[in-house]
Write an enzyme that holds these catalytic residues in place. Structure first.
Site, PDB file in Angstrom:
ATOM      1  CD  GLU A 135      -2.137   2.689  -3.560  1.00 19.02           C
ATOM      2  OE1 GLU A 135      -3.247   3.159  -3.815  1.00 19.02           O
ATOM      3  OE2 GLU A 135      -1.646   2.699  -2.419  1.00 19.02           O
ATOM      4  CG  ASP A 184      -1.942   1.007   1.301  1.00 21.68           C
ATOM      5  OD1 ASP A 184      -2.803   0.988   0.416  1.00 21.68           O
ATOM      6  OD2 ASP A 184      -1.933   1.848   2.227  1.00 21.68           O
TER       7      ASP A 184
END
Ligand code: GLC
Length: 534
Positions: free
Chosen positions: A278, A219
């Protein structure tokens, strides 16, 4: 001719199972609820593995299932090495991984290294400790600016709205320092210059890899490192929530690459494991840096998410994506949607047109070389849902002062069966955590499984062709000349994909038609449709 050398120097090809994988993103809250509390869980996912096998995906990516107070639905982690009771426990997790593996489905999971929850033991320790203490040095605690420190330490905005700083009350009851949070105030940013932080992530990586996991989605992989002195942002416009401009000091700092090298070192101890970051970085070269041979294996590229249904925009998105990773010999990735952005059916105009275009783009995405990510519900052609204000659960809604509705509309629980909500998502004892539109009965898995024209059937056929036919091999694509508002490319293995984004039917390139997203019109490809030929 665009050439991509997929041979990453440090990868043994047997271990690089992910190079042409289709990875299905499960948003656990919204996938399937086994215990009737209205929120999806691990046992629910396990119950549906047969469905995922039938669909034909190679791997799943679980959005966070670790212990969390759920201020950002799991992206606020209080204990990265345990399962949240809402989703089950470690035994449920192990059972899910084991059964997925029996079905030859790999399992990857989200990790959230940029921040913790404010309920993490470290943050509690930091609040109880004094300014300048080692406990505070795991985060970004700073004195405020101005008289009495009443102003935040810099002008950074939170991605969810409002300042990126919150002031704390010191243990003695006085107003004290401020802490940094690029997202909600319940998500304090970790200080990645602190070796304790990197050691802890290595522990977490090993914890899950030792349980048999096949990899991670990292993330905010373009966050993590912060510049010295935390300089002000040049622009801190509220209108750009969830967006960041070039030169934004909050993201894509050079120091981030050392962090990814350390992650890679741990993964290299576990052959066959993969990390996908990401990475919201637009510059091709800077994007490619994240997937250099000693960094992450893969990076999410959001160019197709950002492109309109327009042949020129789509072609540019594809060329940029391939070029960005080709420079460093890495594998491209393709995404049409996820839990943070509008569903593709809605993005492309909604209704029947939006659905046709989403089906067409599924064939474009699945014909491209590299890894295809598929967000749960895309295979059903789900649109965004209209939600009343009182149903909104995304922290963006509150933090933006009710100006940004947030991401709930793309996170609606999946409709499995039956003719009315909750469509088999939950047993009906509790309402689903977000309401499911009453008119989704034609979109359920049950109704689409037997329907030869359904989006689910299209996906199943496409995934089967992609997996079984050698025409889908080859890292190169060659563009064909095509009428305006259309595009056509050929994979080195031989499959040709044609897309008609114009308003008129077009002739197909020469070849044998193997799949089309809509019936042909007098032998021609319909507007808003795509086809595969060999
Ligand atoms: C990522 C996640 C998003 C989350 C944010 C903060 O962008 O995809 O859902 O809110 O990070 O963790």
């Amino acid at each position: 001719m665009t050439e991509v050398d997929l041979a990453h120097p440090t990868e043994d090809s047997a271990d690089a199972w992910w190079r042409d994988a289709v990875v299905y993103q499960v948003y656990p809250r919204s996938f399937a609820d086994s215990d009737g509390d209205g929120v999806g869980d691990l046992a629910g996912i396990r119950d549906k593995l047969g469905y995922l096998e039938l669909l034909g995906v190679d791997a799943i990516w679980l959005s966070p299932v670790m212990r969390s107070p759920m201020a950002d639905h799991g992206y606020d982690v209080a204990d990265p090495r345990d399962i949240d009771p809402l989703f089950g426990d470690l035994a449920d997790f192990d059972a899910l991984v084991a059964e997925a593996h029996e079905r030859e489905i790999r399992v990857t999971m989200d990790l959230v290294p940029n921040h913790t929850s404010d309920q993490h033991a470290w943050f509690a320790e930091a609040l109880a400790a004094s300014p300048g203490s080692p406990a505070r040095a795991r985060y970004y605690f700073r004195d405020g600016r101005g008289e009495g420190g009443t102003e935040p330490p810099n002008n950074w905005r939170s991605m969810f709205g409002g300042p990126a700083w919150t002031r704390v009350t010191e243990p003695d009851g006085s107003l004290g320092q401020w802490y940094l949070h690029l997202f909600a105030s319940e998500q304090p940013d970790l200080n990645w210059d602190n070796p304790e932080v990197s050691d802890d992530l290595a522990r977490t990586l090993r914890f899950w890899l030792d349980r048999g996991i096949d990899g991670f989605r990292i993330d905010v992989a373009h966050g993590l490192a912060k510049p010295d002195q935390l300089p002000d942002m040049a622009h801190n416009d509220e209108s750009e929530l969830l967006d960041s401009a070039e030169g934004d000091p909050r993201f894509d700092q050079d120091g981030v690459h050392e962090i990814h090298r350390n992650i890679r070192k741990v993964l290299d101890e576990y052959p066959g494991s993969v990390a996908v970051g990401e990475v919201w970085v637009d510059d091709d070269e800077r994007f490619g840096d994240y997937v250099r041979p000693d960094e992450l294996h893969l990076a999410f590229n959001f160019r197709l998410v950002q492109a309109d249904f327009d042949a020129t925009a789509i072609r540019e998105a594809i060329d940029h994506s391939i070029r960005a990773v080709g420079r460093v010999g890495a594998t491209p990735t393709w995404t049409l949607s996820n839990h943070d952005v509008d569903r593709e059916v809605t993005r492309y105009g909604g209704g029947a047109v939006g659905r046709d275009r989403a089906r067409a783009m599924a064939l474009v995405k699945l014909a491209l070389p590299g890894v295809a990510f598929l967000y749960n519900g895309s295979e059903l052609g789900l649109p965004n849902a209209d939600l009343p204000d009182e149903a909104l659960r995304d922290p963006m809604w509150e933090r933006s002062g009710h100006t940004e509705r947030g991401r709930d509309a793309c996170r609606i629980p999946l409709p499995w069966e039956g003719t009315e909500p909750p469509f088999g998502f939950t047993d009906g004892k509790s309402a689903p955590w977000l309401p499911i539109p009453t008119d989704w009965s034609g979109l359920t898995v049950e109704s689409q499984l037997e329907d030869l024209d359904s989006t689910l059937t299209l996906y199943r056929s496409a995934l089967e062709l992609r997996a079984k036919h050698p025409e889908f091999s080859g890292a190169e694509i060659e563009w064909y000349g095509s009428p305006s508002e259309c595009l056509a490319f050929r994979r080195a293995g031989g499959v040709i994909c044609a897309l008609n984004a114009s308003a008129e039917p077009i002739s197909l390139p020469p070849g044998t038609l193997v799949l089309a997203s809509a019936p042909l019109i007098d032998g021609k490809l319909a507007p808003n449709a795509a086809a595969w030929l060999v």
